[in-house]
Design a protein around this motif. Sequence first.
Motif, PDB file in Angstrom:
ATOM      1  N   ALA A 181      -1.648  -1.510   9.129  1.00 22.01           N
ATOM      2  CA  ALA A 181      -1.662  -2.739   9.638  1.00 22.01           C
ATOM      3  C   ALA A 181      -2.887  -3.027  10.585  1.00 22.01           C
ATOM      4  N   GLU A 195      -2.083  -7.731   2.695  1.00 17.55           N
ATOM      5  CA  GLU A 195      -1.076  -7.748   3.632  1.00 17.55           C
ATOM      6  C   GLU A 195       0.404  -8.168   2.780  1.00 17.55           C
ATOM      7  N   SER A 264      -0.499  -7.932  10.795  1.00 19.06           N
ATOM      8  CA  SER A 264      -1.565  -8.021  12.011  1.00 19.06           C
ATOM      9  C   SER A 264      -1.599  -8.672  13.021  1.00 19.06           C
TER      10      SER A 264
END
Length: 315
Positions: A181, A195, A264
């Motif tokens: 991340a 992601e 994130s």
Amino acid sequence: MATGNWSTVTEFTLTALPALLEIRVLLFVILLLTYTLTATGNIVIIFLIWTEPQLQTPMCFFLSKLSFLDILYTTVVTPKLLACLLVDQKTISFAGYITQTYFYFFLGTVEFILLAVMSFDRYMAICKPLHYPIIMNSRTCLMLLPGCWLGAFLSVMIPMIVVTRLPYCRKEINHFSCDIAPLLQVACIDTCLIEKINFILSALVILSSLTFTAGSYTYIISTILCIPSVQGHQKAFSTCASHITLVSIAYGSNIFVYVRNNLSNSLDFDKVAAVLITVVTPLLNPFIYSLKNEKVKEVLRETVNRIISLILRKS
């Protein structure tokens, strides 16, 4: 997508630790003590299982492998974290970052698969006791073990290859350990798709193994409830207590961290959870084995008594 000149990044700087510099000596001592206790506790479990005939069972065989995994898992992260607390320049090479990240996820995935295998072992022992010695023999155990490692290798390798081929335009990593991340945050391109892929793969590994484990324990609990005596209930539950506790800790902490989208945007939370996953959990596991597993607890008590008797005789 970001535009501009992309330079080749050969090393990263971990920037999450400066705020803790005032107490870094205290943190170093705590982490070193925790790491020592983790290694010692898990080595004791491995030693007891491999030297005591009473513990030569499939469940204890898998417990010893889980202890070995815990030692490797915490060793991947803790030594580098200890080094960062000692030096002012907290850098790590690109290859080192990728390698640590790979083994962090690889060993974690092996543990999830192994926990599912252990739930199958408990299912066979309680729900199919007559078939248990035939199916869960030493050959089956030795075949299941490399299956755990192979499954983890295949599930982690592809996303890691993708990550290594991304362009990176910043060297500062907002974390104190290696993870995907924070690495994606310093990439020069839009990583939303990556992601999402990581989210799907994490959910597939964690939730599929959890579903298998939950299914096994559904059958186990229904079988236990059919046992007429209370003593039979307690004996059956005691054989599962350590594994249920391990499953609760491992899945609970990792689901909160990795089975969430938009990774994130939650790095501060992930930093705290990373400590739980990589430092605290491996420390708790050997104590859970000794306190919740009756056979391990009995053998540990006998071993301690023998050592005390030997010391008293020599003195």
